[in-house]
Design a protein around this motif. Sequence first.
Motif, PDB file in Angstrom:
ATOM      1  N   ALA A 171       0.735  -1.353   0.019  1.00  0.00           N
ATOM      2  CA  ALA A 171      -0.001   0.082  -0.190  1.00  0.00           C
ATOM      3  C   ALA A 171       0.766   1.254  -0.005  1.00  0.00           C
ATOM      4  N   ARG A 172       2.105   1.163  -0.183  1.00  0.00           N
ATOM      5  CA  ARG A 172       2.884   2.328   0.125  1.00  0.00           C
ATOM      6  C   ARG A 172       2.994   3.067  -1.325  1.00  0.00           C
ATOM      7  N   CYS A 236       2.289  -2.378   4.301  1.00  0.00           N
ATOM      8  CA  CYS A 236       2.695  -0.797   4.123  1.00  0.00           C
ATOM      9  C   CYS A 236       4.000  -0.787   4.709  1.00  0.00           C
ATOM     10  N   GLY A 237       4.138   0.237   5.572  1.00  0.00           N
ATOM     11  CA  GLY A 237       5.585   0.506   5.919  1.00  0.00           C
ATOM     12  C   GLY A 237       5.519  -0.317   7.529  1.00  0.00           C
ATOM     13  N   GLY A 239       1.844  -0.960   8.971  1.00  0.00           N
ATOM     14  CA  GLY A 239       0.608  -1.678   9.361  1.00  0.00           C
ATOM     15  C   GLY A 239      -0.434  -0.702   9.359  1.00  0.00           C
ATOM     16  N   VAL A 240      -0.151   0.608   9.312  1.00  0.00           N
ATOM     17  CA  VAL A 240      -1.094   1.847   9.373  1.00  0.00           C
ATOM     18  C   VAL A 240      -1.970   1.891   8.183  1.00  0.00           C
ATOM     19  N   THR A 241      -1.339   2.536   7.038  1.00  0.00           N
ATOM     20  CA  THR A 241      -1.883   2.628   5.792  1.00  0.00           C
ATOM     21  C   THR A 241      -2.292   1.465   5.187  1.00  0.00           C
ATOM     22  N   ALA A 242      -1.813   0.084   5.381  1.00  0.00           N
ATOM     23  CA  ALA A 242      -2.136  -0.896   5.131  1.00  0.00           C
ATOM     24  C   ALA A 242      -3.674  -1.400   5.533  1.00  0.00           C
ATOM     25  N   ALA A 243      -4.054  -0.970   6.702  1.00  0.00           N
ATOM     26  CA  ALA A 243      -5.458  -1.021   7.227  1.00  0.00           C
ATOM     27  C   ALA A 243      -6.460  -0.325   6.529  1.00  0.00           C
ATOM     28  N   LEU A 258      -4.448  -8.369   6.994  1.00  0.00           N
ATOM     29  CA  LEU A 258      -3.470  -7.517   7.266  1.00  0.00           C
ATOM     30  C   LEU A 258      -2.206  -8.301   7.717  1.00  0.00           C
ATOM     31  N   TYR A 259      -1.078  -7.867   7.102  1.00  0.00           N
ATOM     32  CA  TYR A 259       0.320  -8.068   7.592  1.00  0.00           C
ATOM     33  C   TYR A 259       0.886  -6.947   8.602  1.00  0.00           C
TER      34      TYR A 259
END
Length: 281
Positions: A171-172, A236-237, A239-243, A258-259
């Motif tokens: 997601a980055r 993502c970096g 686990g914040v923006t991946a959520a 989610l990872y």
Amino acid sequence: MSHLVTAAELAHEIEDVVVIDVRWTLITAGQDQPGPAEYAAGHVPGAFFVDLDTELAAPPGDGGRHPLPDPAVVEAALRRCGVSEGTRVIVHDGKESYAAARAWWVFRWVGLEDVRVLDGGFAAWERAGLPVSTEVPEPRHGTFVARPGSMPTVDASGAAELARTGLLLDARAAERYAGEQEPIDPVAGHIPGAVNLPTATWLTDEGTFRRDLAEHWAGVNSPEGNSGARPVAVYCGSGVTAAHEVLALSEIGIDASLYPGSWSEWIRDPDRPVATGSAPG
């Protein structure tokens, strides 16, 4: 049912829900954490403040920069906000819902069933001309009991497997995925086999989620398509923006894992491979 609410919808039901403000900005060199100060300067009337770094994540370490929090810490935060079984909760941040999506995911992970995100955050609330307060509500005494594990996750091994056999989304931003820039973590690049889908592409310029999420997904999905037969996970970096991407996918009926450790955990093991460039690798 959508996991998003508009500012007008929140205003209509504000007496019947608990509002939680999680405004947060990624800390970089020379930048302070503005969340508490922004909340103190003005917030949705009756909203409680919950801190992402200390209440929605464990301290940085082997699990990455934002490991999953201790469920007891999340339970205490929710109880302080007056949350019990059956309480309806709406979370928001400043605008783009990155932190709010992390709160949405963590609260659902500990078993909170009815939690939604204010689409467009506090900016949308202000843009609608709705009232703002500086009064801090007194702590409440909710009875919510955490049940961790209520949202699907993968670890590093699971992420590597999905990159081979399913669909692992990074997601980055594209330049971080490619390894061209890395402003935060000590190693640049991505997990081999992961497909880049920047979470910012799910948003409009106003910070709200696009209304054509399904069409956007169809346009960026892998050539062979993903009808739901292949499992999907996002990292993502930290686990914040991946959520945030998990939330966007959920809106179109895709249950992605989610990872939580994400890239900041992956690179802690020097034996794990790293790919660079714009292709999955």
